[in-house]
Write an enzyme that holds these catalytic residues in place. Structure first.
Site, mmCIF file in Angstrom:
data_model
loop_
_atom_site.group_PDB
_atom_site.id
_atom_site.type_symbol
_atom_site.label_atom_id
_atom_site.label_comp_id
_atom_site.label_asym_id
_atom_site.label_seq_id
_atom_site.Cartn_x
_atom_site.Cartn_y
_atom_site.Cartn_z
ATOM 1 N N SER A 104 39.153 19.535 63.409
ATOM 2 C CA SER A 104 39.306 18.199 62.799
ATOM 3 C C SER A 104 39.591 18.324 61.289
ATOM 4 O O SER A 104 38.738 17.974 60.469
ATOM 5 C CB SER A 104 38.085 17.315 63.083
ATOM 6 O OG SER A 104 36.861 17.991 62.950
ATOM 7 N N GLY A 143 35.188 22.509 60.796
ATOM 8 C CA GLY A 143 35.362 23.732 60.002
ATOM 9 C C GLY A 143 36.558 24.517 60.513
ATOM 10 O O GLY A 143 37.131 24.215 61.565
ATOM 11 N N LEU A 144 36.904 25.540 59.760
ATOM 12 C CA LEU A 144 38.048 26.389 60.104
ATOM 13 C C LEU A 144 37.842 27.093 61.444
ATOM 14 O O LEU A 144 36.696 27.270 61.883
ATOM 15 C CB LEU A 144 38.234 27.449 59.019
ATOM 16 C CG LEU A 144 38.683 26.971 57.630
ATOM 17 C CD1 LEU A 144 38.588 28.128 56.634
ATOM 18 C CD2 LEU A 144 40.104 26.405 57.682
ATOM 19 N N SER A 145 38.936 27.519 62.014
ATOM 20 C CA SER A 145 38.861 28.377 63.191
ATOM 21 C C SER A 145 38.065 29.637 62.793
ATOM 22 O O SER A 145 38.296 30.218 61.729
ATOM 23 C CB SER A 145 40.278 28.761 63.623
ATOM 24 O OG SER A 145 40.224 29.669 64.690
ATOM 25 N N GLY A 146 37.096 30.007 63.621
ATOM 26 C CA GLY A 146 36.288 31.195 63.335
ATOM 27 C C GLY A 146 35.090 30.935 62.437
ATOM 28 O O GLY A 146 34.350 31.866 62.109
ATOM 29 N N SER A 147 34.873 29.679 62.077
ATOM 30 C CA SER A 147 33.745 29.385 61.173
ATOM 31 C C SER A 147 32.416 29.325 61.924
ATOM 32 O O SER A 147 31.355 29.251 61.293
ATOM 33 C CB SER A 147 33.996 28.078 60.412
ATOM 34 O OG SER A 147 34.151 27.005 61.315
ATOM 35 N N GLY A 148 32.465 29.325 63.243
ATOM 36 C CA GLY A 148 31.221 29.336 64.022
ATOM 37 C C GLY A 148 30.868 28.002 64.653
ATOM 38 O O GLY A 148 29.723 27.785 65.078
ATOM 39 N N LYS A 149 31.853 27.121 64.789
ATOM 40 C CA LYS A 149 31.588 25.785 65.359
ATOM 41 C C LYS A 149 31.067 25.874 66.791
ATOM 42 O O LYS A 149 30.047 25.276 67.139
ATOM 43 C CB LYS A 149 32.871 24.929 65.352
ATOM 44 C CG LYS A 149 33.490 24.709 63.995
ATOM 45 C CD LYS A 149 34.735 23.846 64.068
ATOM 46 C CE LYS A 149 35.893 24.418 64.867
ATOM 47 N NZ LYS A 149 36.460 25.669 64.330
ATOM 48 N N SER A 150 31.800 26.606 67.638
ATOM 49 C CA SER A 150 31.414 26.680 69.059
ATOM 50 C C SER A 150 30.078 27.397 69.208
ATOM 51 O O SER A 150 29.252 27.014 70.058
ATOM 52 C CB SER A 150 32.477 27.430 69.862
ATOM 53 O OG SER A 150 33.729 26.840 69.655
HETATM 54 N N1 LIG Z 1 47.968 26.006 64.810
HETATM 55 C C1 LIG Z 1 46.667 26.087 65.053
HETATM 56 N N2 LIG Z 1 45.762 25.707 64.120
HETATM 57 C C2 LIG Z 1 44.470 25.799 64.400
HETATM 58 N N3 LIG Z 1 43.949 26.233 65.568
HETATM 59 C C3 LIG Z 1 44.812 26.596 66.542
HETATM 60 C C4 LIG Z 1 46.196 26.543 66.317
HETATM 61 N N4 LIG Z 1 46.796 26.971 67.454
HETATM 62 C C5 LIG Z 1 45.840 27.287 68.328
HETATM 63 N N5 LIG Z 1 44.634 27.057 67.790
HETATM 64 C C6 LIG Z 1 43.394 27.229 68.544
HETATM 65 O O1 LIG Z 1 42.997 25.902 68.896
HETATM 66 C C7 LIG Z 1 41.678 25.648 68.493
HETATM 67 C C8 LIG Z 1 41.612 24.387 67.652
HETATM 68 O O2 LIG Z 1 41.622 23.271 68.442
HETATM 69 P P1 LIG Z 1 41.011 21.922 67.885
HETATM 70 O O3 LIG Z 1 41.177 20.918 68.965
HETATM 71 O O4 LIG Z 1 39.630 22.184 67.416
HETATM 72 O O5 LIG Z 1 41.955 21.607 66.641
HETATM 73 S S1 LIG Z 1 42.180 20.229 65.856
HETATM 74 O O6 LIG Z 1 40.856 19.624 65.626
HETATM 75 O O7 LIG Z 1 43.033 19.367 66.663
HETATM 76 O O8 LIG Z 1 42.839 20.621 64.600
HETATM 77 C C9 LIG Z 1 41.222 26.778 67.630
HETATM 78 O O9 LIG Z 1 39.947 27.091 68.136
HETATM 79 P P2 LIG Z 1 38.708 27.493 67.212
HETATM 80 O O10 LIG Z 1 39.021 28.897 66.762
HETATM 81 O O11 LIG Z 1 37.542 27.444 68.155
HETATM 82 O O12 LIG Z 1 38.568 26.534 66.076
HETATM 83 C C10 LIG Z 1 42.253 27.872 67.806
HETATM 84 O O13 LIG Z 1 41.743 28.848 68.669
HETATM 85 N N1 LIG Z 2 26.339 32.380 62.132
HETATM 86 C C1 LIG Z 2 27.148 33.378 62.429
HETATM 87 N N2 LIG Z 2 27.001 34.578 61.861
HETATM 88 C C2 LIG Z 2 27.828 35.608 62.161
HETATM 89 N N3 LIG Z 2 28.852 35.504 63.054
HETATM 90 C C3 LIG Z 2 29.038 34.330 63.648
HETATM 91 C C4 LIG Z 2 28.206 33.210 63.375
HETATM 92 N N4 LIG Z 2 28.634 32.170 64.109
HETATM 93 C C5 LIG Z 2 29.684 32.627 64.823
HETATM 94 N N5 LIG Z 2 29.937 33.917 64.546
HETATM 95 C C6 LIG Z 2 31.020 34.738 65.113
HETATM 96 O O1 LIG Z 2 32.211 34.260 64.547
HETATM 97 C C7 LIG Z 2 33.238 34.219 65.524
HETATM 98 C C8 LIG Z 2 33.800 32.803 65.609
HETATM 99 O O2 LIG Z 2 32.804 31.946 66.109
HETATM 100 P P1 LIG Z 2 33.197 30.652 66.913
HETATM 101 O O3 LIG Z 2 31.921 29.954 67.237
HETATM 102 O O4 LIG Z 2 34.097 30.986 68.050
HETATM 103 O O5 LIG Z 2 34.000 29.837 65.798
HETATM 104 P P2 LIG Z 2 34.907 28.555 65.936
HETATM 105 O O6 LIG Z 2 34.462 27.795 67.144
HETATM 106 O O7 LIG Z 2 34.696 27.794 64.661
HETATM 107 O O8 LIG Z 2 36.304 29.071 66.062
HETATM 108 C C9 LIG Z 2 32.614 34.711 66.818
HETATM 109 O O9 LIG Z 2 32.954 36.054 66.966
HETATM 110 C C10 LIG Z 2 31.141 34.542 66.604
HETATM 111 O O10 LIG Z 2 30.400 35.494 67.305
#
Ligand SMILES: Nc1ncnc2c1ncn2[C@@H]1O[C@H](COP(=O)(O)OS(=O)(=O)O)[C@@H](OP(=O)(O)O)[C@H]1O
Ligand SMILES: Nc1ncnc2c1ncn2[C@@H]1O[C@H](COP(=O)(O)OP(=O)(O)O)[C@@H](O)[C@H]1O
Length: 300
Positions: free
Chosen positions: A204, A130-137
């Protein structure tokens, strides 16, 4: 429940799954365990049965002759390297895989099924995309906690974390993301082979790369979880301030802004907002655990 392709599509973190298909038909490992079911069901409790079952493999280990893996990706590189046993079966083969030449697969009498017996679970990969910030971690942690409290062994491979070590040489251009995903897929496969429930959580973004990781595992053992959270929600969360930087042009090639994300077409589980409200991480984790339970992964 909707169905896409031949896999169930689970919406709104619902617990409504389609289990009409028998798990023994779908999961390769079940067929395998059935084929040795006497040895397995008696497990370590029946030492004679167990050692009879293992005897031929032990003999091979002792012989110093490498056992064939028989993996499809092993390419026969040198006919002279084949040795025939008394039944005319090849028991020794050198292989070529990409740049590695003259390598031989070594088999051990302690196998995945034995480790699973020990752990009382089945090794698999839960791939959260999923997108960055979608709640994966957040989901990965909630799931790991939930399974841990049920005495199940998990390990999280988080994209961010793996990029601190094994993948520290990789950036975010398409080839680097592909290599990041490939390496994590291979490591996840090893964890699953160890009997561990491996939780991979990384953006991914490309379908092809995720599907390649799926193809590394036996049917059923790769469980794709799609965090179907709209970009606007992820951007509003922006916990690391990265979307803001990307919008300001200070990060180039940011997923969802100026780099693509290809949503899964037939993932096992889709987690979405319900009526515009986010489902809690622990409820999402429950949904995944329910899936694992119903598919037989939480027992040996
Ligand atoms: N250009 C760009 N695009 C997307 N994300 C970026 C980028 N640069 C840095 N980040 C940070 O790196 C985290 C993503 O790493 P990933 O290994 O999950 O990415 S990937 O699967 O190889 O696309 C991602 O973490 P998450 O927010 O937890 O998803 C971002 O914090
Ligand atoms: N189910 C949920 N409902 C509301 N907020 C969430 C939920 N899951 C995650 N968050 C919040 O969204 C933000 C991004 O979560 P994170 O797990 O770091 O996402 P990712 O790993 O996809 O980047 C964090 O601030 C987290 O607290």
């Amino acid at each position: 429940m909707a169905a896409v392709g031949n896999r169930p599509l689970i919406c709104h973190a619902s617990r409504d799954f389609d289990f009409a298909e028998s798990s023994s038909q779908k999961l390769g490992f079940v067929k395998f365990s059935v084929s040795i079911c006497n040895g397995k069901s008696l497990g370590f409790r029946d030492a004679d049965m167990r050692s009879n079952f293992l005897a031929p493999v032990r003999a091979m280990e002792g012989s110093g002759v490498p056992y064939i893996n028989g993996k499809a990706d092993m390419v026969r590189s040198n006919d002279d390297a084949f040795t025939d046993d008394s039944n005319g079966k090849s028991i020794h083969r050198l292989s070529t895989i990409k740049n590695s030449t003259n390598i031989v697969w070594h088999k051990c009498s302690i196998e995945k099924i034995d480790r699973q017996e020990l752990l009382q679970q089945k090794g698999c990969v839960i791939w959260i995309t999923g997108l960055s910030g979608s709640g994966k971690s957040t989901l990965a942690c909630a799931l790991s906690r939930g399974l841990h409290s049920r005495r199940k062994l998990t390990y999280i491979l988080d994209g961010d974390n793996v990029r601190h070590g094994l993948n520290r040489d990789l950036h975010f251009k398409a080839e680097d993301r592909a290599e990041n995903i490939r390496r994590i897929g291979e490591v996840a496969k090893l964890f699953a082979d160890a009997g561990v429930i491996c939780i991979a959580s990384l953006i991914s973004p490309y379908r092809k790369d995720r599907d390649a990781c799926r193809a590394l595992l036996p049917e059923g053992d790769f469980i794709e979880v799609f965090m179907d959270v709209p970009l606007q929600v992820c951007e509003a969360r922006d916990p690391k301030g990265l979307y803001k930087l990307a919008r300001a042009g200070k990060i180039k090639g940011f997923t969802g802004i100026d780099d693509p994300y290809e949503p899964p077409l037939n993932s096992e589980i889709v987690l979405q907002q319900k009526e515009g409200v986010c489902v809690s991480p622990s409820d999402m984790a429950e949904t995944v655990m329910y899936y694992l339970e119903r598919k037989g992964y939480l027992k040996a």
